[in-house]
Design a protein around this motif. Structure first.
Motif, PDB file in Angstrom:
ATOM      1  N   LEU A  29       0.830  -1.207   0.000  1.00  0.00           N
ATOM      2  CA  LEU A  29       0.000   0.000   0.000  1.00  0.00           C
ATOM      3  C   LEU A  29       0.870   1.264   0.000  1.00  0.00           C
ATOM      4  O   LEU A  29       0.543   2.240  -0.685  1.00  0.00           O
ATOM      5  CB  LEU A  29      -0.964  -0.001   1.196  1.00  0.00           C
ATOM      6  CG  LEU A  29      -2.060  -1.068   1.155  1.00  0.00           C
ATOM      7  CD1 LEU A  29      -2.837  -1.082   2.475  1.00  0.00           C
ATOM      8  CD2 LEU A  29      -3.005  -0.850  -0.021  1.00  0.00           C
ATOM      9  N   TYR A  34      -0.915   4.855  -1.153  1.00  0.00           N
ATOM     10  CA  TYR A  34      -2.135   5.047  -0.359  1.00  0.00           C
ATOM     11  C   TYR A  34      -1.842   5.919   0.852  1.00  0.00           C
ATOM     12  O   TYR A  34      -0.709   5.978   1.338  1.00  0.00           O
ATOM     13  CB  TYR A  34      -2.721   3.693   0.061  1.00  0.00           C
ATOM     14  CG  TYR A  34      -3.463   3.040  -1.079  1.00  0.00           C
ATOM     15  CD1 TYR A  34      -4.835   3.146  -1.197  1.00  0.00           C
ATOM     16  CD2 TYR A  34      -2.773   2.356  -2.066  1.00  0.00           C
ATOM     17  CE1 TYR A  34      -5.507   2.576  -2.261  1.00  0.00           C
ATOM     18  CE2 TYR A  34      -3.434   1.780  -3.143  1.00  0.00           C
ATOM     19  CZ  TYR A  34      -4.802   1.895  -3.224  1.00  0.00           C
ATOM     20  OH  TYR A  34      -5.460   1.340  -4.290  1.00  0.00           O
ATOM     21  N   ASP A  35      -2.887   6.610   1.342  1.00  0.00           N
ATOM     22  CA  ASP A  35      -2.686   7.533   2.462  1.00  0.00           C
ATOM     23  C   ASP A  35      -2.351   6.761   3.735  1.00  0.00           C
ATOM     24  O   ASP A  35      -2.769   5.622   3.921  1.00  0.00           O
ATOM     25  CB  ASP A  35      -3.887   8.464   2.652  1.00  0.00           C
ATOM     26  CG  ASP A  35      -5.106   7.762   3.188  1.00  0.00           C
ATOM     27  OD1 ASP A  35      -5.293   7.766   4.415  1.00  0.00           O
ATOM     28  OD2 ASP A  35      -5.887   7.212   2.379  1.00  0.00           O
ATOM     29  N   ALA A  38      -5.190   5.106   5.964  1.00  0.00           N
ATOM     30  CA  ALA A  38      -5.735   3.856   5.420  1.00  0.00           C
ATOM     31  C   ALA A  38      -4.738   2.716   5.618  1.00  0.00           C
ATOM     32  O   ALA A  38      -5.131   1.606   6.005  1.00  0.00           O
ATOM     33  CB  ALA A  38      -6.067   4.021   3.943  1.00  0.00           C
ATOM     34  N   ILE A  39      -3.476   2.971   5.382  1.00  0.00           N
ATOM     35  CA  ILE A  39      -2.450   1.944   5.553  1.00  0.00           C
ATOM     36  C   ILE A  39      -2.422   1.467   7.004  1.00  0.00           C
ATOM     37  O   ILE A  39      -2.387   0.262   7.274  1.00  0.00           O
ATOM     38  CB  ILE A  39      -1.064   2.469   5.126  1.00  0.00           C
ATOM     39  CG1 ILE A  39      -1.055   2.742   3.624  1.00  0.00           C
ATOM     40  CG2 ILE A  39       0.037   1.504   5.529  1.00  0.00           C
ATOM     41  CD1 ILE A  39       0.176   3.490   3.135  1.00  0.00           C
ATOM     42  N   ILE A  66      -7.015  -4.989  -3.360  1.00  0.00           N
ATOM     43  CA  ILE A  66      -6.728  -3.563  -3.255  1.00  0.00           C
ATOM     44  C   ILE A  66      -7.363  -2.858  -4.447  1.00  0.00           C
ATOM     45  O   ILE A  66      -7.053  -3.162  -5.598  1.00  0.00           O
ATOM     46  CB  ILE A  66      -5.213  -3.310  -3.233  1.00  0.00           C
ATOM     47  CG1 ILE A  66      -4.564  -4.060  -2.059  1.00  0.00           C
ATOM     48  CG2 ILE A  66      -4.916  -1.814  -3.167  1.00  0.00           C
ATOM     49  CD1 ILE A  66      -3.037  -4.075  -2.104  1.00  0.00           C
ATOM     50  N   PRO A  68      -8.749   1.228  -5.901  1.00  0.00           N
ATOM     51  CA  PRO A  68      -8.393   2.633  -5.706  1.00  0.00           C
ATOM     52  C   PRO A  68      -9.098   3.273  -4.497  1.00  0.00           C
ATOM     53  O   PRO A  68      -8.529   4.136  -3.835  1.00  0.00           O
ATOM     54  CB  PRO A  68      -8.841   3.307  -7.010  1.00  0.00           C
ATOM     55  CG  PRO A  68      -8.809   2.211  -8.022  1.00  0.00           C
ATOM     56  CD  PRO A  68      -9.220   0.968  -7.276  1.00  0.00           C
ATOM     57  N   ASP A  69     -10.324   2.829  -4.192  1.00  0.00           N
ATOM     58  CA  ASP A  69     -11.109   3.477  -3.137  1.00  0.00           C
ATOM     59  C   ASP A  69     -11.304   2.644  -1.878  1.00  0.00           C
ATOM     60  O   ASP A  69     -11.927   3.082  -0.925  1.00  0.00           O
ATOM     61  CB  ASP A  69     -12.489   3.867  -3.678  1.00  0.00           C
ATOM     62  CG  ASP A  69     -13.310   2.653  -4.098  1.00  0.00           C
ATOM     63  OD1 ASP A  69     -12.734   1.567  -4.351  1.00  0.00           O
ATOM     64  OD2 ASP A  69     -14.545   2.787  -4.172  1.00  0.00           O
ATOM     65  N   VAL A 139     -10.715   4.056   1.417  1.00  0.00           N
ATOM     66  CA  VAL A 139      -9.554   4.903   1.225  1.00  0.00           C
ATOM     67  C   VAL A 139     -10.032   6.285   0.818  1.00  0.00           C
ATOM     68  O   VAL A 139     -10.774   6.410  -0.153  1.00  0.00           O
ATOM     69  CB  VAL A 139      -8.627   4.290   0.136  1.00  0.00           C
ATOM     70  CG1 VAL A 139      -7.453   5.192  -0.135  1.00  0.00           C
ATOM     71  CG2 VAL A 139      -8.172   2.905   0.553  1.00  0.00           C
ATOM     72  N   LYS A 142      -5.188   8.877  -2.235  1.00  0.00           N
ATOM     73  CA  LYS A 142      -3.785   8.471  -2.214  1.00  0.00           C
ATOM     74  C   LYS A 142      -2.931   9.636  -1.762  1.00  0.00           C
ATOM     75  O   LYS A 142      -3.280  10.796  -1.937  1.00  0.00           O
ATOM     76  CB  LYS A 142      -3.357   7.988  -3.594  1.00  0.00           C
ATOM     77  CG  LYS A 142      -3.999   6.663  -3.979  1.00  0.00           C
ATOM     78  CD  LYS A 142      -3.337   6.130  -5.205  1.00  0.00           C
ATOM     79  CE  LYS A 142      -3.887   4.767  -5.539  1.00  0.00           C
ATOM     80  NZ  LYS A 142      -3.157   4.187  -6.650  1.00  0.00           N
TER      81      LYS A 142
END
Length: 144
Positions: A29, A34-35, A38-39, A66, A68-69, A139, A142
């Motif tokens: 991630l 990814y932000d 979220a990770i 995984i 995108p959202d 998520v 990103k």
């Protein structure tokens, strides 16, 4: 990106390897941008699930998708199942044996933490057959 699918075997009764799958997902991630929130949420929820499989079920499988959202995690074991899900969801309730507690695990925070760090959590369990858990983390975006 449609989705990335990852699959891991969670070894049973091996606390030295518990968390390997969640660590790999965390690295993936980060690599994908990814932000960090979220990770962190994915890593915590998945780690708790891995530990539960090691403690209670003799291991299992982790499937991660995984998008995108969102990140979807499915944890599948063939352990004893959860006799009382409502009770198991209570903070501090644990059926972990003393030898596991002496290692610092089994404090009864696994399922409550999984629920806390996910946007959606479903438990499908049958005593004597095993448990499948579905976890979803949305998520926000990103990392830039």
């Amino acid at each position: 990106m449609n989705s990335i699918q990852l699959q891991y075997t969670v070894p049973g009764d091996d606390f030295t390897r518990a968390g390997e799958a969640s660590s790999e997902v965390k690295r993936k991630l980060k690599q994908l941008g990814y932000d960090s929130d979220a990770i962190r949420r994915v890593a915590i929820a998945m780690y708790e699930g891995e530990i539960n499989m090691v403690i209670h079920a003799g291991g299992g499988e982790a499937q991660v998708r995984i998008y995108p959202d969102r990140v979807e995690i499915e944890l599948i074991d063939h352990g004893p199942g959860i006799a009382d899900v409502e009770k198991a969801m209570q903070e501090g309730y644990s059926t972990a044996p003393d030898n596991v507690r002496s290692l610092g695990f089994g404090a009864g925070m696994g399922l409550p933490n999984m629920k806390k760090y996910t946007d959606e959590m479903r438990i499908d369990t049958e005593v004597g057959r095993g448990t499948t858990m579905f976890l979803l983390v949305r998520v926000k975006g990103k990392a830039g």
